[in-house]
Design an enzyme around this catalytic site. Structure first.
Site, PDB file in Angstrom:
ATOM      1  N   HIS A   5      -5.950 -23.635-118.731  1.00 10.75           N
ATOM      2  CA  HIS A   5      -6.526 -24.009-120.029  1.00 10.75           C
ATOM      3  C   HIS A   5      -5.366 -24.024-121.029  1.00 10.75           C
ATOM      4  CE1 HIS A   5     -10.669 -23.862-118.763  1.00 10.75           C
ATOM      5  NE2 HIS A   5     -10.478 -22.675-118.210  1.00 10.75           N
ATOM      6  N   ASN A  58      -8.665 -15.851-109.243  1.00 13.15           N
ATOM      7  CA  ASN A  58      -8.526 -16.932-110.220  1.00 13.15           C
ATOM      8  C   ASN A  58      -8.299 -16.320-111.601  1.00 13.15           C
ATOM      9  OD1 ASN A  58      -8.885 -19.812-110.827  1.00 13.15           O
ATOM     10  ND2 ASN A  58     -10.804 -19.232-111.843  1.00 13.15           N
ATOM     11  N   GLU A  86     -10.511 -13.580-113.337  1.00 13.55           N
ATOM     12  CA  GLU A  86      -9.917 -12.985-114.537  1.00 13.55           C
ATOM     13  C   GLU A  86      -9.811 -11.457-114.487  1.00 13.55           C
ATOM     14  OE1 GLU A  86     -12.213 -14.768-117.713  1.00 13.55           O
ATOM     15  OE2 GLU A  86     -11.663 -16.781-117.090  1.00 13.55           O
ATOM     16  N   GLU A  94      -9.011 -25.182-113.458  1.00 12.26           N
ATOM     17  CA  GLU A  94      -9.840 -25.429-114.654  1.00 12.26           C
ATOM     18  C   GLU A  94      -9.041 -26.177-115.733  1.00 12.26           C
ATOM     19  OE1 GLU A  94     -11.796 -21.847-116.069  1.00 12.26           O
ATOM     20  OE2 GLU A  94     -12.077 -21.084-114.039  1.00 12.26           O
ATOM     21  N   ASP A 150      -7.582 -28.132-118.671  1.00 11.35           N
ATOM     22  CA  ASP A 150      -7.858 -28.928-119.873  1.00 11.35           C
ATOM     23  C   ASP A 150      -6.747 -28.659-120.883  1.00 11.35           C
ATOM     24  OD1 ASP A 150      -8.774 -26.424-120.847  1.00 11.35           O
ATOM     25  OD2 ASP A 150     -10.880 -27.031-120.843  1.00 11.35           O
TER      26      ASP A 150
END
Ligand code: 9MR
Length: 358
Positions: free
Chosen positions: A230, A194, A153, A259, A261
């Protein structure tokens, strides 16, 4: 038929995991057949205490990412006294179940140990501390982790640099330094940047693209870029995902969904669950469509242990299994996406993990 039964019996006796990978319909076997790791973040507290969680994890996934236990806050709570106990347990579980391990994460602005977050360090102190942290952790796991999220990030949503303590101390060069230090500690590990909200083409993914291109041009050891994914139903699907993954791949990099979701305003209903399933299926289909997309990882697989409700009030139901551990349409959508994609592998599907680990 008798010879077939006999062959399967002999093969089972020789190598159970190979036969399971060919005969079952788990996510991991679908991924093996298409040369993609199918991963999840793992909550190691639940791993220790819940046999159902362990069984599902072992059966369905070929890759694991520690949700928290490799972060600096957890591995060095007291300065100078690294403790990798919880992370080592996850690595052992992964090895016992023929799973690859994705390391997460070495350089971040969050989950720093209290002694570090307290501040009072000079820029050169911070560079030395970061160098020592990366060297120690990556060496500890050398040979056991196939890929590291080295820098997590680094950007704000508008594509400007996040003003983290690392950026303040070293400027943007902290990224190149971190990659170089990680490479020195384990030359065989694949090294990644990432970030979130980089799934579609836009200001933030353009910044990541420019950074990756610049690092490669300078010969910095960068192997891949991770896209967290996300997503939320209320924000729509990033339609340019496949094109975005492909432009990074065209730089000569691996890419990964790291990641995934898909959260929704609660309560869940059949319409929202169907749309969520569509999003999950499209995320995986994008990875399947890009040769250099090596892994598709969900950020936890059951709604009882998802980070979402704790952070986004009134939202949740973001994973593949509901609170009762029952499969949601999202799980079926992943299986369908795998089934719809051409089977790229004619050889032993169990090789997939091995290829990615070394
Ligand atoms: O899922 C993680 C949660 O348990 C932690 O409390 C949180 C701390 O910020 O980090 C979560 O994981 C994050 C990941 O490490 C980086 N990308 C965003 C993830 C969700 O916040």
């Amino acid at each position: 038929m008798r010879w077939l039964a006999c062959f399967l019996f002999v093969a089972c006796a020789l190598s159970p995991s190979h036969v399971v990978a060919q005969a079952d319909s788990s996510l991991r076997s679908g991924g093996d057949a298409r040369n993609k790791l199918i991963g999840t973040a793992v909550n190691t507290t639940v791993l220790r205490t819940d046999p159902g969680y362990r069984d599902f994890l072992a059966r369905e996934f070929s890759s694991v990412t520690p949700e928290n236990v490799m972060k600096w806050q957890v591995v060095e709570p007291q300065r100078g006294k690294p403790d990798y106990t919880a992370a080592d347990q996850l690595v052992q579980f992964a090895q016992a179940n023929n799973q690859a391990v994705r390391g997460h994460t070495l350089v971040w602005h969050k989950q720093l140990p209290a002694w570090l977050a307290a501040g009072g360090f000079s820029s050169s102190d911070l560079a030395d501390l970061l160098h020592a942290h990366i060297g120690d952790e990556v060496s500890h796991f050398a040979g056991e982790i196939y890929a590291w999220d080295v820098v997590n990030e680094p950007f704000n949503d508008d594509g400007s640099w996040r003003n983290s303590i690392w950026y303040q101390a070293m400027g943007s060069d902290y990224v190149a330094m971190a990659l170089q230090w990680a490479h020195e500690a384990d030359p065989s590990a694949k090294l990644y940047l990432n970030d979130y909200s980089t799934e579609g083409i836009g200001a933030k993914s353009d910044a990541m693209y420019a950074l990756a291109a610049d690092l490669l041009a300078r010969g910095v050891p960068l192997d891949g870029v991770g896209f967290q994914a996300h997503l939320g139903l209320q924000y729509g699907f990033p339609d340019s995902l496949t094109a975005n993954l492909q432009r990074f791949a065209d730089l000569g990099l691996d890419v990964a969904i790291t990641e995934a979701d898909v959260r929704m305003p609660l309560p869940a209903d059949s319409d929202k669950l169907a749309r969520q399933a569509d999003y999950f299926g499209r995320l995986l289909a994008s990875c399947l469509a890009v040769d250099r997309c090596v892994s598709f990882t969900v950020w936890g697989f059951d709604d009882s242990h998802s980070w979402v409700p704790g952070v986004f009030q009134g939202q949740g139901a973001a994973t593949l299994l509901d609170q009762a551990f029952e499969r949601k349409p999202a799980y079926d959508a992943l299986r369908d996406a795998l089934a719809a994609s051409p089977n790229a592998r004619q050889s032993d599907p169990a090789d997939g993990v091995i290829n990615h680990t070394k």
